[in-house]
Write an enzyme that holds these catalytic residues in place. Structure first.
Site, PDB file in Angstrom:
ATOM      1  N   GLY A 187       1.161  -1.217  -0.292  1.00 22.07           N
ATOM      2  CA  GLY A 187       0.390  -0.322  -0.360  1.00 22.07           C
ATOM      3  C   GLY A 187       0.725   1.036  -0.254  1.00 22.07           C
ATOM      4  O   GLY A 187       0.961   2.237   0.009  1.00 22.07           O
ATOM      5  N   LYS A 205       5.978  16.566  -3.235  1.00 24.21           N
ATOM      6  CA  LYS A 205       6.245  16.788  -1.632  1.00 24.21           C
ATOM      7  C   LYS A 205       6.800  17.890  -1.072  1.00 24.21           C
ATOM      8  O   LYS A 205       7.322  19.404  -0.774  1.00 24.21           O
ATOM      9  CB  LYS A 205       6.303  15.949  -1.010  1.00 24.21           C
ATOM     10  CG  LYS A 205       5.482  14.604  -1.040  1.00 24.21           C
ATOM     11  CD  LYS A 205       6.038  13.692  -0.819  1.00 24.21           C
ATOM     12  CE  LYS A 205       4.583  12.073  -1.090  1.00 24.21           C
ATOM     13  NZ  LYS A 205       5.434  10.884  -0.777  1.00 24.21           N
TER      14      LYS A 205
HETATM   15  P1  NAP Z   1      -6.700   3.776  -2.886  1.00 25.64           P
HETATM   16  O1  NAP Z   1      -6.437   2.859  -1.790  1.00 25.64           O
HETATM   17  O2  NAP Z   1      -6.402   3.235  -4.513  1.00 25.64           O
HETATM   18  O3  NAP Z   1      -8.005   4.413  -2.448  1.00 25.64           O
HETATM   19  C1  NAP Z   1      -8.559   5.001  -2.948  1.00 25.64           C
HETATM   20  C2  NAP Z   1      -9.719   5.391  -2.853  1.00 25.64           C
HETATM   21  O4  NAP Z   1     -10.594   6.098  -3.958  1.00 25.64           O
HETATM   22  C3  NAP Z   1     -10.774   3.611  -3.149  1.00 25.64           C
HETATM   23  O5  NAP Z   1     -11.525   3.318  -2.371  1.00 25.64           O
HETATM   24  C4  NAP Z   1     -10.899   4.165  -4.323  1.00 25.64           C
HETATM   25  O6  NAP Z   1     -12.277   2.908  -4.292  1.00 25.64           O
HETATM   26  C5  NAP Z   1     -11.907   5.408  -4.164  1.00 25.64           C
HETATM   27  N1  NAP Z   1     -11.939   6.175  -5.600  1.00 25.64           N
HETATM   28  C6  NAP Z   1     -11.513   6.179  -6.428  1.00 25.64           C
HETATM   29  N2  NAP Z   1     -11.925   7.151  -7.085  1.00 25.64           N
HETATM   30  C7  NAP Z   1     -13.453   7.097  -7.034  1.00 25.64           C
HETATM   31  C8  NAP Z   1     -14.484   7.606  -7.361  1.00 25.64           C
HETATM   32  N3  NAP Z   1     -14.427   8.178  -8.835  1.00 25.64           N
HETATM   33  N4  NAP Z   1     -15.230   7.248  -7.143  1.00 25.64           N
HETATM   34  C9  NAP Z   1     -15.707   7.191  -5.953  1.00 25.64           C
HETATM   35  N5  NAP Z   1     -14.288   6.954  -5.064  1.00 25.64           N
HETATM   36  C10 NAP Z   1     -13.039   6.902  -5.698  1.00 25.64           C
HETATM   37  O7  NAP Z   1      -4.888   5.200  -2.383  1.00 25.64           O
HETATM   38  P2  NAP Z   1      -4.507   5.565  -1.293  1.00 25.64           P
HETATM   39  O8  NAP Z   1      -3.268   5.097  -1.473  1.00 25.64           O
HETATM   40  O9  NAP Z   1      -5.814   5.237  -0.069  1.00 25.64           O
HETATM   41  O10 NAP Z   1      -4.065   7.215  -1.755  1.00 25.64           O
HETATM   42  C11 NAP Z   1      -5.238   7.639  -1.661  1.00 25.64           C
HETATM   43  C12 NAP Z   1      -5.096   9.224  -1.487  1.00 25.64           C
HETATM   44  O11 NAP Z   1      -3.834   9.461  -0.342  1.00 25.64           O
HETATM   45  C13 NAP Z   1      -3.836   9.815  -2.877  1.00 25.64           C
HETATM   46  O12 NAP Z   1      -3.953  11.188  -2.737  1.00 25.64           O
HETATM   47  C14 NAP Z   1      -2.796   8.907  -2.805  1.00 25.64           C
HETATM   48  O13 NAP Z   1      -1.214  10.191  -3.538  1.00 25.64           O
HETATM   49  C15 NAP Z   1      -2.368   9.561  -1.126  1.00 25.64           C
HETATM   50  N6  NAP Z   1      -1.122   9.448   0.085  1.00 25.64           N
HETATM   51  C16 NAP Z   1      -1.186   7.372   0.134  1.00 25.64           C
HETATM   52  C17 NAP Z   1      -0.351   6.788   1.015  1.00 25.64           C
HETATM   53  C18 NAP Z   1      -0.169   5.679   0.784  1.00 25.64           C
HETATM   54  O14 NAP Z   1       0.369   5.571   2.081  1.00 25.64           O
HETATM   55  N7  NAP Z   1      -1.645   4.833   0.241  1.00 25.64           N
HETATM   56  C19 NAP Z   1      -0.046   8.212   1.443  1.00 25.64           C
HETATM   57  C20 NAP Z   1       0.286   9.327   1.592  1.00 25.64           C
HETATM   58  C21 NAP Z   1      -1.347   9.520   0.908  1.00 25.64           C
HETATM   59  P3  NAP Z   1     -12.587   1.599  -4.667  1.00 25.64           P
HETATM   60  O15 NAP Z   1     -12.067   0.995  -3.494  1.00 25.64           O
HETATM   61  O16 NAP Z   1     -13.864   1.442  -4.457  1.00 25.64           O
HETATM   62  O17 NAP Z   1     -12.406   1.117  -5.349  1.00 25.64           O
HETATM   63  N1  HSE Z   2       3.666   7.238  -2.879  1.00 22.79           N
HETATM   64  C1  HSE Z   2       4.049   7.549  -1.736  1.00 22.79           C
HETATM   65  C2  HSE Z   2       5.060   7.493  -1.306  1.00 22.79           C
HETATM   66  C3  HSE Z   2       2.780   7.556  -0.841  1.00 22.79           C
HETATM   67  O1  HSE Z   2       5.619   6.427  -1.474  1.00 22.79           O
HETATM   68  O2  HSE Z   2       5.534   8.028  -0.231  1.00 22.79           O
HETATM   69  C4  HSE Z   2       3.399   8.332   0.497  1.00 22.79           C
HETATM   70  O3  HSE Z   2       2.769   9.539   0.296  1.00 22.79           O
END
Ligand code: NAP
Ligand code: HSE
Length: 436
Positions: A187, A205
């Site tokens: 993730g 960032k």
């Molecule tokens: P993810 O696991 O892919 O989750 C995205 C979520 O958004 C899913 O629940 C998806 O629904 C939903 N979604 C996407 N498009 C949609 C739409 N058109 N309508 C309604 N729901 C929609 O992504 P994530 O890793 O949690 O990341 C989310 C955000 O946080 C991103 O901006 C990412 O850059 C940021 N971020 C992530 C991390 C990390 O460690 N992952 C760290 C810091 C910041 P479904 O579940 O039904 O597919």
């Molecule tokens: N894809 C990003 C990373 C998530 O690996 O740092 C956290 O912002």
């Protein structure tokens, strides 16, 4: 006790982590803020997907507009990612006088100027702690904790996936694609992992860090960006032999004429603390004129750490409701009409030492020709290492580290080396950082 209602956009890695914290830790949070928090509505793409958390008491929708238009929602938490629909939804939420919390660094870095100005007009907050360095409260540390300082420079490992890959590649036989796959499964990676591997995520960032550190507008398109995809296990090995680790750093520096903003693989001497930050961990250094160099360390990606920052932002929004609007911490840390507009300098103006790895024909006179190129341009070779090449048996692998030199001058030397028939085009060059 007042109840603040949350509308969530996305229930993936970070969204799931956020609901989990709000379910598991609510009573502790209530003890801190004296208010209740309730997740009222969540939008996802696929309503039929099974989720590892209990959503039975929450309204679920596959129409994200239901969230931003929900009459009872106080705070919209955007955790779906992307800059198209997400931007449209947040503009809509702000129009509807809802506060916003987001982890979306792409959206903040590319459209933040517009979003903050629109939020100011509507007297609502846009909080984004989770957008930089995952669980490390770096926005708060730089924007508020170091507010007494003029920030001189910021440097950081700000992409967890990239740092995880570079760390795993030290293990014998590690394969870049395989390691990236594991980072995705854990993730850590972006929906499009080229954002991690090619440095775009780190550039997003760094844009944010530079803005809150220096009090300048968000200028993503001015960040010089290089990823880690061309770093080989051989480079990691040679760097170690010379006393360095290769780290993917974001660097923001005040210069004589403006600012330098860059993201690229960097050799960092073993004894520097940040060289020892491994795996998904991130670290950000910030040097203030009064405090001197400081460093902040913690997990840079993943559900729990990122959601920890999201929930802290929700708490900040709730606490700020009892403040005068003009006394709230400005989105970018400086009053909106006080942002400076000095230029971001091109990478050719920056100064650093360089690591060079090349294949050179293994006969007398070749080394002399190479050193003559450097001597002519007054570039000193500070370290030199040579061994028979595994890849090209008739050649030697030559590794050098230069003194600190202006990038444009180094590029001239590089072009001359590339033109030499004894060497050829295949030259690796990585900048070396001095963080003091
Ligand atoms: P993810 O696991 O892919 O989750 C995205 C979520 O958004 C899913 O629940 C998806 O629904 C939903 N979604 C996407 N498009 C949609 C739409 N058109 N309508 C309604 N729901 C929609 O992504 P994530 O890793 O949690 O990341 C989310 C955000 O946080 C991103 O901006 C990412 O850059 C940021 N971020 C992530 C991390 C990390 O460690 N992952 C760290 C810091 C910041 P479904 O579940 O039904 O597919
Ligand atoms: N894809 C990003 C990373 C998530 O690996 O740092 C956290 O912002």
């Amino acid at each position: 006790m007042k109840t603040f209602k949350i509308g969530l956009l996305g229930l993936g890695t970070v969204g799931g982590g956020t609901v989990n914290i709000l379910q598991e830790t609510l009573s502790e949070i209530q003890r801190r803020i004296g208010h209740n928090i309730e997740v009222s509505i969540i939008a996802v793409r696929d309503l039929n997907r099974s989720r590892p958390i209990d959503t039975s008491s929450i309204q679920m929708t596959d129409n994200p507009h239901d969230v931003v238009n929900h009459p009872e929602v106080d705070i919209v938490v955007e955790l779906m990612g992307g800059t198209g629909l997400a931007k449209e939804l947040l503009i809509n939420a702000i129009q509807n006088k809802k506060h916003v919390v987001t982890a979306n660094k792409a959206l903040i870095a590319e459209f933040g100027n517009e979003l903050f100005s629109f939020a100011n007009e509507n007297n609502v907050m846009v909080n984004y702690e989770a957008a930089v360095a995952g669980g490390i409260p770096i926005i708060k540390a730089v924007r508020e904790g170091l507010a007494a300082n003029k920030i001189e420079w910021l440097a950081g490992i700000i992409n967890g996936t990239g740092n995880y890959i570079l760390t795993e590649m030290k293990k014998p036989g590690a394969d870049f694609a395989e390691v990236l796959k594991v980072a995705q499964e854990l993730g850590y990676a972006e929906a499009d992992p080229t954002f991690d591997v090619e440095g775009i995520d780190a550039a997003h960032k760094l844009t944010i860090l530079a803005s809150i550190g220096f009090g300048i507008e968000l200028q993503f398109n001015k960040v010089y960006t290089e990823g880690i995809s061309k770093i080989t296990a051989e480079d990691i090995h040679f760097a170690e032999q010379l006393g360095y680790q290769i780290k993917h750093l974001g660097l923001a520096t005040r210069t004589e004429n403006g600012y330098s903003l860059r993201v690229h693989p960097t050799l960092v001497a073993n004894e520097v603390l940040i060289a020892n930050v491994n795996g998904v961990m991130n670290a950000v250094m910030a040097k203030g004129d009064h405090v001197g160099p400081t460093m902040y360390y913690g997990p840079g990606a993943g559900a729990g750490p990122t959601a920890s920052a999201v929930v802290a932002d929700i708490i900040d929004v709730i606490r700020a409701q009892s403040q005068n609007v003009e006394d709230r911490v400005p989105g970018l840390g400086f009053k909106a009409d006080q942002l400076e507009s000095a230029p971001v300098e091109p990478i050719e103006n920056s100064v650093s030492s360089f690591y060079i790895r090349c294949f050179a024909q293994d006969h007398s006179g070749v080394l002399a020709k190479i050193t003559a190129v450097f001597a002519e341009l007054e570039i000193n070779i500070e370290q030199l290492y040579q061994e028979p090449s595994q890849e090209k048996p008739e050649d030697a692998t030559l590794v050098m580290v230069t003194n600190a030199v202006k990038e444009s001058r180094f590029n001239q030397a590089l072009a001359e080396l590339q033109a030499m028939p004894e060497i050829g085009n295949d030259i690796q060059r990585i900048r070396v950082a001095e963080l003091d």
